[in-house]
Design a protein around this motif. Structure first.
Motif, PDB file in Angstrom:
ATOM      1  N   ALA A 119      84.219 -58.965 -50.560  1.00  0.00           N
ATOM      2  CA  ALA A 119      83.448 -59.139 -49.322  1.00  0.00           C
ATOM      3  C   ALA A 119      83.434 -60.600 -48.897  1.00  0.00           C
ATOM      4  CB  ALA A 119      82.019 -58.623 -49.514  1.00  0.00           C
ATOM      5  N   SER A 120      83.311 -61.507 -49.867  1.00  0.00           N
ATOM      6  CA  SER A 120      83.264 -62.932 -49.532  1.00  0.00           C
ATOM      7  C   SER A 120      84.599 -63.390 -48.936  1.00  0.00           C
ATOM      8  CB  SER A 120      82.909 -63.763 -50.767  1.00  0.00           C
ATOM      9  OG  SER A 120      84.059 -64.023 -51.564  1.00  0.00           O
ATOM     10  N   GLN A 121      85.703 -62.795 -49.405  1.00  0.00           N
ATOM     11  CA  GLN A 121      87.005 -63.184 -48.864  1.00  0.00           C
ATOM     12  C   GLN A 121      87.237 -62.560 -47.484  1.00  0.00           C
ATOM     13  OE1 GLN A 121      88.819 -65.695 -50.412  1.00  0.00           O
ATOM     14  NE2 GLN A 121      86.840 -65.668 -51.451  1.00  0.00           N
ATOM     15  N   GLY A 122      86.536 -61.464 -47.199  1.00  0.00           N
ATOM     16  CA  GLY A 122      86.574 -60.921 -45.841  1.00  0.00           C
ATOM     17  C   GLY A 122      86.061 -61.948 -44.854  1.00  0.00           C
ATOM     18  N   PHE A 123      84.998 -62.653 -45.257  1.00  0.00           N
ATOM     19  CA  PHE A 123      84.476 -63.710 -44.386  1.00  0.00           C
ATOM     20  C   PHE A 123      85.499 -64.817 -44.211  1.00  0.00           C
ATOM     21  CE2 PHE A 123      82.664 -67.914 -43.982  1.00  0.00           C
ATOM     22  CZ  PHE A 123      82.019 -67.781 -42.757  1.00  0.00           C
ATOM     23  N   GLY A 169      89.969 -74.427 -49.406  1.00  0.00           N
ATOM     24  CA  GLY A 169      88.742 -74.960 -49.994  1.00  0.00           C
ATOM     25  C   GLY A 169      87.573 -74.025 -49.767  1.00  0.00           C
ATOM     26  N   LEU A 170      87.467 -73.502 -48.526  1.00  0.00           N
ATOM     27  CA  LEU A 170      86.392 -72.550 -48.227  1.00  0.00           C
ATOM     28  C   LEU A 170      86.570 -71.279 -49.049  1.00  0.00           C
ATOM     29  CD1 LEU A 170      83.938 -71.759 -46.434  1.00  0.00           C
ATOM     30  CD2 LEU A 170      85.580 -70.815 -44.810  1.00  0.00           C
ATOM     31  N   ALA A 171      87.818 -70.816 -49.146  1.00  0.00           N
ATOM     32  CA  ALA A 171      88.084 -69.600 -49.918  1.00  0.00           C
ATOM     33  C   ALA A 171      87.675 -69.783 -51.376  1.00  0.00           C
ATOM     34  CB  ALA A 171      89.562 -69.228 -49.811  1.00  0.00           C
ATOM     35  N   GLY A 172      88.016 -70.943 -51.926  1.00  0.00           N
ATOM     36  CA  GLY A 172      87.684 -71.208 -53.327  1.00  0.00           C
ATOM     37  C   GLY A 172      86.185 -71.314 -53.553  1.00  0.00           C
TER      38      GLY A 172
END
Lengths: 239, 148
Positions: free
Chosen positions: A160-164, A182-185
């Motif tokens: 779900a967090s990677q959907g964002f 960076g945001l993804a990590g």
């Protein structure tokens, strides 16, 4: 603690991308209604109402994670999928998000499609794929159910967090200067920790329900045969 | 044949009311994983308002319904913070149960016949006198689903 926002707020993702995801979410939820109706009977309908209400309650319970100054809260996709199945489960989480956006000022109304896509659709779908797989290979014991719940819940939160992150890549309002990784990590790392909490809550809840009323746990129902069986009496231990 | 779900549902609802009405006051007030990730790069003050720097959250706008009487999980006009949070939680649980449960109840398959046999005329006539003809019910469901 002036604002208590838990979901995507207005102005984070631009309007066109938010609209696209609103249309996507509406289409998938319509499919969920159509498919979910097959599961929804006199017993599952009140259970689904309870699951939605319970997820609303537990989402209010932000818990600390190991990173100082950051909290996490249940998303609920795995819990819903385990208790009422993937189609109705996604609808349960969507109902919670709608109530939060329209009544509690949490998660922009214009951002509702984005939030539903991440938490109700992606989270529940990822959880259910793992549930279906793990329940097939793990022993049908409370421990097996608990491990299934923990792992599926943890993974669903990270998905779900990677959907964002995908949504931010498409329509984020602030240029990250190419530092999307960076945001993804950051999102993945934080939500891995939150996922541990989600996993513990989900496993505890589902194992408890399975002890009290195993007949009300969707994931524990006898699975339909993969190949349409001829009309002979079932030989397996089907209840 | 199967046990009724209602005693369990009522018990579960009580647990949810307790969690949202009381335990919610002991929740962490730190920003959650999403919020904190979006604030990375910015400096914030004690109220978590952005004071400088550059981060994904810096163009965040107010909520459309920020003036809702239940905005931010509190009840406007209730001064006591504990009571305000708890009351908003109780209202939220009951509202979610009513909305979700109501929609699911309207959308459910009628009768307990074997799955996927809407052709059985007996089921249709059995529920007929209770809630009118089945056609308006279908329309209602479609509208309820579409409204979202």
């Amino acid at each position: 603690m002036d604002t208590l926002a838990m979901h995507i707020s207005n102005g984070i993702i631009d309007g066109p991308v938010a609209a696209i995801f609103a249309a996507f979410a509406l289409a998938v939820l319509t499919l969920c209604v159509l498919r979910g109706r097959r599961d929804l009977d006199d017993r599952l309908a009140p259970m689904a109402g309870l699951v939605a209400a319970f997820i609303f309650a537990v989402q209010m319970l932000n818990f600390p994670i190991f990173t100082a100054g950051v909290s996490g809260h249940l998303l609920g996709g795995a819990l819903a999928a385990l208790l009422v199945g993937p189609w109705v489960g996604a609808l349960c989480v969507a109902v919670v998000l709608v109530v939060q956006a329209l009544v509690f000022g949490d998660g922009g109304v214009a951002m509702l499609g984005l939030n539903i896509t991440n938490m109700a659709i992606l989270g529940t779908a990822a959880a259910y794929l793992l549930i279906a797989l793990l329940l097939r290979v793990l022993p049908r014991t409370p421990a097996g159910l608990g491990v299934t719940a923990f792992v599926s819940a943890l993974v669903s939160v990270v998905v779900a967090s990677q959907g964002f992150v995908l949504q931010y890549w498409l329509g984020g309002t602030v240029d990250l200067g190419g530092n999307l990784a960076g945001l993804a990590g950051t999102m993945a790392g934080v939500h891995l920790l939150i996922g541990i909490g989600e996993g513990l809550i989900t496993a505890t809840t589902v194992v408890t329900v399975a002890k009290v009323r195993p007949d009300l746990v969707y994931a524990l129902r006898a699975r339909k045969p993969v190949v349409p069986a001829p009309a002979v009496p079932a030989t397996g231990g089907v209840r | 044949m199967s046990k009724r779900p209602w005693p369990f549902v009522l018990g579960g609802l009580l647990v949810a009311l307790l969690l949202a009405g009381v335990v919610s006051n002991y929740a962490s007030s730190h920003p959650d994983g999403l919020d904190s990730s979006l604030l990375k790069g910015c400096t914030v003050n004690a109220e978590d308002e952005i004071t400088g720097g550059s981060c994904p959250a810096q163009r965040a706008k107010d909520h459309e319904l920020a003036d809702s009487p239940l905005a931010d999980y509190g009840v406007r006009g209730v001064g006591n913070g504990f009571l305000s949070t708890g009351l908003s939680g109780v209202i939220g649980v009951l509202l979610t149960f009513a909305l979700g449960g109501g929609l699911f109840w309207l959308a459910r398959r009628r009768g307990t016949a074997t799955a996927g046999t809407p052709t059985a005329p007996a089921g249709g006539t059995a529920t007929g006198p209770a809630d009118g003809s089945s056609e308006p019910a279908g329309d209602r469901d479609a509208r309820a689903a579409g409204a979202r």
